[in-house]
Structures are given as structure tokens and as C-alpha cells.
Write an enzyme that holds these catalytic residues in place. Sequence first.
Site, PDB file in Angstrom:
ATOM      1  N   ASN A  10      52.281  38.277  62.871  1.00  0.00           N
ATOM      2  CA  ASN A  10      53.661  38.196  62.398  1.00  0.00           C
ATOM      3  C   ASN A  10      53.735  38.979  61.096  1.00  0.00           C
ATOM      4  OD1 ASN A  10      56.171  37.467  61.459  1.00  0.00           O
ATOM      5  ND2 ASN A  10      55.640  35.323  61.072  1.00  0.00           N
ATOM      6  N   LYS A  12      56.251  39.707  59.352  1.00  0.00           N
ATOM      7  CA  LYS A  12      57.320  39.245  58.444  1.00  0.00           C
ATOM      8  C   LYS A  12      58.069  40.464  57.893  1.00  0.00           C
ATOM      9  CE  LYS A  12      54.618  35.141  57.633  1.00  0.00           C
ATOM     10  NZ  LYS A  12      54.293  33.996  56.781  1.00  0.00           N
ATOM     11  N   HIS A  96      60.533  30.166  63.176  1.00  0.00           N
ATOM     12  CA  HIS A  96      59.514  30.188  62.113  1.00  0.00           C
ATOM     13  C   HIS A  96      60.030  29.364  60.928  1.00  0.00           C
ATOM     14  CE1 HIS A  96      56.886  31.605  58.940  1.00  0.00           C
ATOM     15  NE2 HIS A  96      56.057  31.994  59.891  1.00  0.00           N
ATOM     16  N   GLU A  98      60.010  29.919  57.900  1.00  0.00           N
ATOM     17  CA  GLU A  98      60.759  30.713  56.918  1.00  0.00           C
ATOM     18  C   GLU A  98      62.209  30.884  57.372  1.00  0.00           C
ATOM     19  OE1 GLU A  98      57.954  33.931  56.765  1.00  0.00           O
ATOM     20  OE2 GLU A  98      56.519  32.572  55.830  1.00  0.00           O
ATOM     21  N   GLU A 168      52.453  25.565  63.004  1.00  0.00           N
ATOM     22  CA  GLU A 168      52.183  26.148  61.684  1.00  0.00           C
ATOM     23  C   GLU A 168      52.558  25.156  60.585  1.00  0.00           C
ATOM     24  OE1 GLU A 168      52.282  30.719  61.923  1.00  0.00           O
ATOM     25  OE2 GLU A 168      54.330  30.031  61.659  1.00  0.00           O
ATOM     26  N   GLY A 174      50.579  31.173  54.104  1.00  0.00           N
ATOM     27  CA  GLY A 174      50.560  32.079  52.952  1.00  0.00           C
ATOM     28  C   GLY A 174      49.965  31.462  51.699  1.00  0.00           C
ATOM     29  N   SER A 214      47.457  30.833  57.245  1.00  0.00           N
ATOM     30  CA  SER A 214      46.279  31.371  56.543  1.00  0.00           C
ATOM     31  C   SER A 214      45.067  31.585  57.447  1.00  0.00           C
ATOM     32  CB  SER A 214      45.906  30.474  55.355  1.00  0.00           C
ATOM     33  OG  SER A 214      46.970  30.410  54.435  1.00  0.00           O
TER      34      SER A 214
HETATM   35  P1  PGA Z   1      49.905  33.414  57.021  1.00  0.00           P
HETATM   36  O1  PGA Z   1      51.286  33.315  57.849  1.00  0.00           O
HETATM   37  O2  PGA Z   1      48.827  33.750  58.016  1.00  0.00           O
HETATM   38  O3  PGA Z   1      50.137  34.480  56.001  1.00  0.00           O
HETATM   39  O4  PGA Z   1      49.689  32.059  56.415  1.00  0.00           O
HETATM   40  C1  PGA Z   1      51.326  32.725  59.111  1.00  0.00           C
HETATM   41  C2  PGA Z   1      52.743  32.671  59.610  1.00  0.00           C
HETATM   42  O5  PGA Z   1      53.654  32.336  58.838  1.00  0.00           O
HETATM   43  O6  PGA Z   1      53.006  32.966  60.785  1.00  0.00           O
END
Ligand code: PGA
Length: 250
Positions: A10, A12, A96, A98, A168, A174, A214
Site C-alpha cells: 500500500n 499510500k 483503510h 487512514e 491492521e 507506521g 509495520s
Molecule cells: P505500515 O502500513 O506497514 O507502514 O505500518 C501498513 C498499512 O497501513 O497498510
Amino acid sequence: MSRTPIIAGNWKMNNTIAQGKALVEALIPLVKDASGVDVVVCPTATALSAVSAVASGTNIHVGAQNVHWEKSGAFTGEISTDMLKEIGVEYVVLGHSERRDYFGETDEGVNKRAKAAYAAGITPIICCGESLDVRESGKYIDHVVNQVKLALDGFSADEVAKLVIAYEPIWAIGTGKTATFEQAEEVCKAIREAVAEKFNPAAADAVRIQYGGSVKPATIKDLMAQPNVDGALVGGAALKADDFAAIVKF
Ligand code: PGA
């Protein structure tokens, strides 16, 4: 039943068209021998078409980061399934955290988007996950299972079998804090049990459940060793060809 692992990157809101093309060009030789795993990259909307063209004919599939449920019309800022299909998009990340936290995405919206994507032949990757507050309250399983049930409302068992769910935990996205393998497995198993209960055991057996948050080359092997973890949704580490390739080749 054996489920084909699926590793999705992803991106983003990262990578211009040029950067996205360069990343996939670097990735192609690194993952070309990866067999028995579905590899997906999810660029931003502007880079989708160019990345899809570069990935065409390789074992890298392309996913979008959202899609609207209507076919066309007055929906400023949205993209339809036809627009994604036209450029070879096969997957779409939906719900997601976010999108839920910053852009008001609701369970109902996730469900509508998922149904439209599925109907158009685009595989939804439906995200769910709890905040740190919910985790600490101890009610995280109920929270996640409820998100999944709402997202899957109106699907048949046969359809659910073909979907991808991404667990997640928001506190692990992140932050560098990967959930432990036990934490990931506990919730992925609960999601599978909820699918068995709402649909049937065959759907639960077939649906692929990713862990995200992560994920790094150093953590993927142990995550993938968990019986209910079928892959990963990767953010930060998906922006580096070497790291993403190492994750794909867990
Ligand atoms: P990350 O993001 O691996 O940077 O933690 C995962 C995600 O939000 O899909």
C-alpha cells in the site's frame, strides 16, 4: 484447503508517476521467481495507469487505494470501477484506517464500495483494525469482528471466499510497533471464526486474511507461520524494492 498467500504493498500518498514506475521496474526482476504468492502493488490514483502498464505481463498485480460504488456521476474526487478496470486494476484496498479516521469512511461506505468492486471483478482488500484505546479496553476482538461483519453484509458465502481481509491494528501502522505474532494470529483467527459463523466454514477456510502494520523483512516469516495469517498489507516497507521483494519471498 491451502490458501495462496497474498502480499500487497500500500503505497499510500507516495510516489509520483516516475517514482512509481521506477519502483515497479526495480521490483519486477526481484520478484519474478516468487511462485505460490500473489504480489500486488497499490499506487496512488495518478500512477495507477503507468504502473499497470509497466507491470503488465509480469507476476505483479495492481490495486487501487479506493473505489466508489456508483458507476459514474456527480461524485467529485471519486473513481469508478470501470475507470479502474480500464487500466488493468485487479484489487482495491477499502476501509483503510487512514480513510476511516481522516476522511470519514464508514462501515456502510466500505460495504458499498466492496460490493461494487466485487461485482465489477475487482477483488476488495477490506481493512479492519482497532485503535490503541480499543486494544487497551480489551474489546478489540468484538470491534474488529463487528467491522468485518458490517463490511461483508449482503455478500454470499461463495463471494466471501474470494475476498481478502486485512487486519491492521491502528497502533501498529507506521509506528514501527508490529503486533506480536500471537496478537496477529489471535485476531485473524477470530475473523475467520466470525466468517464461519456469519457465512459458512468453506468461506472461512477460503477467505484470505492479511496482517498489516509495520511489516518488515525481519518479521514476515514468523507472521506467515501463523495458521490464520495468509499474507501482509505492507506500507512503509513497500516503498523500497529490496524490502518489499524480501517480504514477498518470505
Ligand atoms: P505500515 O502500513 O506497514 O507502514 O505500518 C501498513 C498499512 O497501513 O497498510
